[in-house]
Design a protein around this motif. Structure first.
Motif, PDB file in Angstrom:
ATOM      1  N   ALA A 190       8.773  -6.197  -4.037  1.00 50.67           N
ATOM      2  CA  ALA A 190       8.363  -7.088  -5.123  1.00 50.67           C
ATOM      3  C   ALA A 190       9.054  -6.737  -6.436  1.00 50.67           C
ATOM      4  CB  ALA A 190       6.847  -7.042  -5.296  1.00 50.67           C
ATOM      5  N   THR A 216       2.719  -7.348  -6.022  1.00 50.40           N
ATOM      6  CA  THR A 216       3.324  -6.011  -5.956  1.00 50.40           C
ATOM      7  C   THR A 216       2.801  -5.211  -4.770  1.00 50.40           C
ATOM      8  OG1 THR A 216       1.693  -5.130  -7.511  1.00 50.40           O
ATOM      9  CG2 THR A 216       3.796  -5.873  -8.432  1.00 50.40           C
ATOM     10  N   ALA A 217       1.808  -5.730  -4.058  1.00 47.92           N
ATOM     11  CA  ALA A 217       1.378  -5.083  -2.816  1.00 47.92           C
ATOM     12  C   ALA A 217       2.449  -5.239  -1.749  1.00 47.92           C
ATOM     13  CB  ALA A 217       0.061  -5.684  -2.332  1.00 47.92           C
ATOM     14  N   ILE A 218       3.350  -6.194  -1.965  1.00 49.63           N
ATOM     15  CA  ILE A 218       4.395  -6.473  -0.976  1.00 49.63           C
ATOM     16  C   ILE A 218       5.641  -5.669  -1.323  1.00 49.63           C
ATOM     17  CG2 ILE A 218       5.892  -8.297  -0.059  1.00 49.63           C
ATOM     18  CD1 ILE A 218       3.348 -10.135  -0.880  1.00 49.63           C
ATOM     19  N   ALA A 266      -1.073  -7.863  -8.943  1.00 50.30           N
ATOM     20  CA  ALA A 266      -1.468  -6.828  -7.973  1.00 50.30           C
ATOM     21  C   ALA A 266      -1.165  -7.292  -6.553  1.00 50.30           C
ATOM     22  CB  ALA A 266      -2.956  -6.499  -8.123  1.00 50.30           C
ATOM     23  N   GLU A 267      -1.442  -8.557  -6.247  1.00 47.89           N
ATOM     24  CA  GLU A 267      -1.177  -9.069  -4.898  1.00 47.89           C
ATOM     25  C   GLU A 267       0.325  -9.127  -4.617  1.00 47.89           C
ATOM     26  OE1 GLU A 267      -3.230  -9.572  -2.517  1.00 47.89           O
ATOM     27  OE2 GLU A 267      -5.186  -9.765  -3.470  1.00 47.89           O
TER      28      GLU A 267
END
Lengths: 414, 414
Positions: A295, A290-292, A287-288
């Motif tokens: 990704a 793919t927050a970018i 999740a962290e």
């Protein structure tokens, strides 16, 4: 120039909002090389505001006010200052016109009290409000500069940048430039870091070195002053090099970097993909990442293997391993990392298994964590950790640890 | 009781962080009926801190400090106050033991400066730090109560609630009770909610009704005053009932409930399990659910199907669907929800696919989102959303929408 920031508004004292205006202005003033020694918050009350201004006059030669410039009876910042400084409030025709236009444009009816917003301190430079109605103002009396800005951040920020900042720069007599840089550390505590570089912190004042800890990380903010911006940056480089010689192995980035953004950046550079098997962390690692944005190039996906059933049936951890070693074990972490990598056809597989609490699991204490890292062509590593803190802290530190561990391996393989 | 909150820390004056501690404490004190008249922020400087304390002593009989209790030389809050009040600092054995244990548990080396954290003002009530090392303290001298709390919000907040608040309550002499209750809404905007209950907000002052919006949710805080706590609660009940008659279908919880905690609670009650197929959200849905202790009973796990490869190979979405409808489509969301449910053997399968931005995908605009919900024995539902906002906002609203949608279905099936 020494500054004090006075925020006026009862909503701050009731805790309805945080004083983010003071944070913004502090950053801005730091960049201009203006020291801020105090923030004060006071309610919509003339007597207490007057007391706050009097205190500030004794200790600052720049006082910046935010809030209390609106149309209602509660708004009394300029009235109070006018009274204190024995200055008249006069109607600013340009501001009045722009308020009238605002009402015309939004097809709303202008009430009489809205005119009050166009009153400014006599002799002040009027700061235009491009995003609202109440203008700001700035004036210097008896060596003290007063700047009044509106409360809503959406109005205050552009007003300060567009008009307030140039006003202050014209007042600054010296030409010293301020440069700052934040070094980001992982894997070392604040007190250990400070012990390692105590002499550097003590001996030097340019750049200054300020440590700050939070969320399992430590940062050092280096701030240098010099007439030349280039020289200031050189001073930063020298100090950074001196620090890196002692504790460089813990540095992972600068300024607004995060462990996650660095990992995405590095994986992209090296054209490698990652997949995660997440028990303890329940999906937070992917999740962290793919927050970018972007990704998708480097995150293949993952399996949230929260139950043993999924560990066994989806990620092929043998029932015997779960029965003898348990889900929270080195062998389980190893197999999860290897199998998620092959399952998702990724270059790197990472696994997280552990006890987040509040209760122990499989007889293992809260904070027991295993992080497995499987990379094609290399032997799988399993890192055993013992973390403290609550559930969320343990999970956060675990995924950060995982990021840092992969980053280290990627750097080593360069 | 009139309070002043003094935050100590140069990082605040440099604008590195906002003073959210003052906001939190102001909310807490408002609930206790304690007036807050000033917030002050001062740097790590003994002389200026002393000046701030002296000013506060003249205008408050409760002074709460945050920050400056750590191990480093910068941390000088208690030293400064000890000097001002002419009190000794003494070693608190329990705090020292807990610091030593912390280092033992985390297998880190305890440096000498860490002992400094266990020093407390002589005669003070020590406030335990359950989430860090530095204890807090509270004492009353010459009718002024001083409370010292650590700076990190993760330590300060639980310390205040657990130990600081009861200390203050024991000091309060008046008998009016304040009861408050927060109603939490999803699926209705702030202005619509306010329009629906405008007359209730305007007509009544006890309880007061205060709306607040944030993160795709709206809350209403009801605050009632009465000599009897029971009567105050009755007033809250009546107002809540009046509100529920108008907009009850949007209410999902109270106070510190979150959509995630409510979903975990409901699933437990109904003894149902969930599994998620997360493309757009990259694991955040399961990450949020598993952040809640006890989630292991109801979260089976999930697949982070970030790439089409994983959607096809792990979750059996036919290549033809991906080629014709695309990954961001109703058919794909439907299959993902159904397949992750059977794959993880869960009662409920949920899927999230969409365009988080910054760029469009498959010719679909940013904010296009499909949420699939598959429940055994029911027809699969797919909800098509068009959300606005940046990447993180879209992801957050998507998982919240998913939670609310499952909650609605669980309530309907009761």
């Amino acid at each position: 120039m020494n500054a004090e920031i006075i925020a006026v508004g009862s909503e701050l004292l009731l805790g309805q909002i945080a004083n983010t205006n003071a944070q913004f202005l502090s950053q801005q003033l730091a960049e201009l090389g203006i020291n801020v020694y105090f923030h004060t918050v006071v309610g919509d009350n003339a007597t207490r505001l007057e007391a706050a201004v009097k205190a500030a006059q004794k200790r600052a030669n720049l006082i910046i006010f935010t809030g209390g410039l609106g149309p209602t009876k509660d708004d009394l910042t300029k009235e109070t200052i006018a009274h204190l400084l024995q200055r008249e409030l006069v109607m600013d025709q340009e501001a009045l016109r722009s308020i009238e236009e605002y009402f015309k444009r939004t097809k709303r009816t202008m009430t009489e009290n809205n005119k009050k917003q166009a009153l400014v301190l006599q002799g002040a430079e009027v700061l235009k409000n491009d995003y609202g109605m109440a203008p700001g103002m700035a004036l210097t009396i008896a060596s003290i500069t007063y700047m009044l800005l509106p409360g809503p951040p959406k109005e205050m920020r552009p007003m300060f940048i567009q008009y307030g900042r140039p006003f202050l720069m014209s007042k600054l007599e010296r030409h010293e430039r301020i440069e700052s840089r934040v070094l980001r550390f992982f894997g070392i505590g604040e007190s250990q870091l400070e012990t390692e570089i105590a002499d550097l912190i003590d001996q030097q004042s340019n750049p200054t070195i300020a440590p700050l800890a939070g969320d399992g990380e430590v940062t050092l903010r280096l701030t240098a002053k010099h007439e030349s911006s280039l020289e200031a940056k050189k001073l930063l480089d020298e100090t950074e090099a001196a620090i890196a010689r002692r504790v460089g192995q813990y540095v992972y980035g600068y300024d607004n970097d995060t462990l996650f953004s660095k990992l995405v950046e590095r994986l992209k550079e090296q054209n490698k993909t990652v997949a995660a098997a997440e028990s303890l962390t329940g999906g937070r690692f992917t999740a962290e990442l793919t927050a970018i944005s972007g990704a998708s190039q480097i995150v293949k996906g993952g399996v949230v293997c929260y139950t043993n059933e999924i560990k066994e049936q989806v990620l092929s951890v043998p029932a015997s391993v779960l029965a003898t070693d348990g889900a929270v074990s080195e062998p389980c972490a190893k197999l999860l990392a290897e199998h998620v990598r092959s399952f998702c056809k990724a270059d790197i597989g990472i696994s997280f298994t552990g006890v987040a609490g509040p209760d122990p699991l499989e007889g293992k204490p809260v904070g027991t964590v295993y992080v497995g890292i499987s990379i094609s062509g290399q032997e799988t590593e399993v890192h055993a950790l013992l973390l403290s803190g609550d559930r969320e802290t343990i999970r956060t530190r675990t995924i950060k640890y995982g990021c840092f561990a992969i980053l280290k391996k990627l750097t080593a393989s360069l």
